[in-house]
Write an enzyme that holds these catalytic residues in place. Structure first.
Site, PDB file in Angstrom:
ATOM      1  N   THR A 214     -27.483 -15.890 -15.853  1.00 50.45           N
ATOM      2  CA  THR A 214     -27.897 -16.765 -14.743  1.00 50.45           C
ATOM      3  C   THR A 214     -28.942 -17.754 -15.234  1.00 50.45           C
ATOM      4  OG1 THR A 214     -27.453 -15.042 -13.152  1.00 50.45           O
ATOM      5  CG2 THR A 214     -29.144 -16.630 -12.522  1.00 50.45           C
ATOM      6  N   ARG A 242     -18.520 -10.436  -2.827  1.00 47.42           N
ATOM      7  CA  ARG A 242     -19.919 -10.045  -3.101  1.00 47.42           C
ATOM      8  C   ARG A 242     -20.813 -11.269  -3.345  1.00 47.42           C
ATOM      9  NH1 ARG A 242     -23.787 -10.808  -7.513  1.00 47.42           N
ATOM     10  NH2 ARG A 242     -25.047  -8.938  -7.657  1.00 47.42           N
ATOM     11  N   ASP A 245     -28.359 -12.089  -5.380  1.00 51.14           N
ATOM     12  CA  ASP A 245     -29.683 -12.472  -4.881  1.00 51.14           C
ATOM     13  C   ASP A 245     -29.968 -13.968  -5.025  1.00 51.14           C
ATOM     14  OD1 ASP A 245     -29.576 -11.969  -7.690  1.00 51.14           O
ATOM     15  OD2 ASP A 245     -31.755 -12.153  -7.756  1.00 51.14           O
TER      16      ASP A 245
HETATM   17  N1  ASP Z   1     -28.813 -12.034 -10.217  1.00 56.25           N
HETATM   18  C1  ASP Z   1     -27.440 -12.397 -10.407  1.00 56.25           C
HETATM   19  C2  ASP Z   1     -26.607 -11.727  -9.356  1.00 56.25           C
HETATM   20  O1  ASP Z   1     -26.855 -10.578  -9.061  1.00 56.25           O
HETATM   21  C3  ASP Z   1     -26.908 -12.031 -11.751  1.00 56.25           C
HETATM   22  C4  ASP Z   1     -27.821 -12.315 -12.910  1.00 56.25           C
HETATM   23  O2  ASP Z   1     -28.918 -12.820 -12.756  1.00 56.25           O
HETATM   24  O3  ASP Z   1     -27.400 -12.048 -14.029  1.00 56.25           O
HETATM   25  O4  ASP Z   1     -25.688 -12.332  -8.874  1.00 56.25           O
END
Ligand code: ASP
Length: 350
Positions: A214, A242, A245
């Protein structure tokens, strides 16, 4: 005057003079902190070429954001410019290079928040908009809403002139193979290769490919405003629409000039349950904690206790910058007026 009184008067005057003589640490006019995902990232797992590519991408992102802020551009402009570049870079799990859902699709989430106005915009499950971060900004600036999802969000993007692409644009071999591996681990069927994807090709695997990568930025501009933005493909093999966050204001993204700006990365379900980004800012705002202490309290103590993994980048309107993560690495960089740019990956780096 008694001898003791005289002595304390002398000491007060002396310490006052000493204070005057110590140059105050100037607050930087602008600053930015960037992450490119946290996870199990260890030296032994990265080839020198891959490591160099990540460091170069983070350095370039810092340079792009610094150039905007140094010219007097807004924190929001810097965030959008940095994240658009990272969304185009297949190294990261955002835009092109995003991870796949269990059904073999790329469903993208993004958010922005402006610390001055507390305006925010976010999108989830976008499949056709090349730059989800620009769409999040458009939701904030050009609609009456804060959050849009799926086909509706893409339709809004098209209506405000944001570039639309065929979903196969987001395809990368590395992420596809990551999906195949993860579905095998979970005993789930592998969907057909997406229409429009190129024929199978060689790829360079990277560590913890399964989920992380991310991208996010917290920025402070020379007008004294903070902002935050985050963009992601979520987690490999995510199911049933889904949402993580990143697009949840207060969980993966938050900004307020009263406290701080935060962008998070990690196992989103835990960040949502702890409202990580807002919690860090609340500790700064109501408990008067330094930013680093607040970030460590939430990541090292509370997130770890709950069993979540990941990290944050953050900064305050007075120029404090922080990062905190409980994984072995986080791709990250920070830059500020008059300070050298720092680019790091592993836990033992600054
Ligand atoms: N936080 C992101 C999510 O849960 C994934 C990530 O940061 O790698 O969608």
């Amino acid at each position: 005057m008694a001898r003791a009184q005289l002595k304390s008067l002398v000491m007060i005057v002396a310490s006052g003079l000493a204070l005057l003589a110590t140059p105050a640490l100037a607050e930087p006019k602008w600053a930015l902190v960037i992450h490119g995902g946290a996870g199990v990232i260890e030296r032994k797992d990265l080839t020198p070429e891959t490591e160099a590519a990540y460091r170069a991408a983070m350095a370039k992102a810092a340079a792009t954001g610094s150039a905007v802020l140094d010219k007097g551009g807004s924190a929001m402009d810097a965030i959008e410019a940095v994240i658009r570049d990272l969304e185009d870079d297949p190294l990261f799990n955002a835009g092109r290079g995003a991870v796949f859902t269990a059904e073999g699709r790329n469903e993208l989430d993004a958010a922005v928040m402006d610390g001055k106005s507390l305006m925010a915009g976010s999108v989830a499950g976008v499949t056709r908009t090349r730059h989800p971060i620009s769409l999040a900004r458009a939701v904030m600036e050009k609609s009456r809403h804060v959050m849009m999802i799926g086909a509706g969000a893409d339709a809004f993007a098209a209506s405000v002139g944001l570039e639309q692409v065929d979903p196969s644009y987001f395809f990368t071999e590395r992420r596809w193979q990551g999906l195949v591996k993860e579905l095998a681990n979970q005993g789930l069927p592998v969907p057909v290769r997406p229409a429009g994807a190129p024929p199978p090709q060689a790829f360079q695997p990277i560590p913890d490919d399964r989920k992380f990568g991310t991208v996010g930025v917290a920025a402070l501009d020379s007008a004294g405003n903070v902002a935050a933005g985050t963009s992601t493909g979520g987690m490999t093999a995510k199911r049933w629409g889904r949402v993580g966050d990143a697009p949840i204001i207060g969980a993966g993204t938050y900004a307020s000039n009263q406290s701080c700006a935060v962008s998070a990365t990690g196992s989103g379900e835990y960040f949502i349950r702890l409202t990580v980004a807002r919690e860090i800012c609340a500790l700064v705002q109501y408990k008067g904690m330094t930013l680093q202490r607040a970030a460590d309290e939430v990541i090292q103590a509370r997130l770890t206790a709950l069993g979540g993994d990941g990290g944050v980048v953050a900064l305050t309107p007075d120029g404090q910058m922080a990062w905190s993560f409980n994984t072995s690495g986080m791709y990250r960089a920070r830059a500020a007026e008059g300070q050298p740019t720092v680019v790091s990956i592993y836990k033992d780096e600054q």
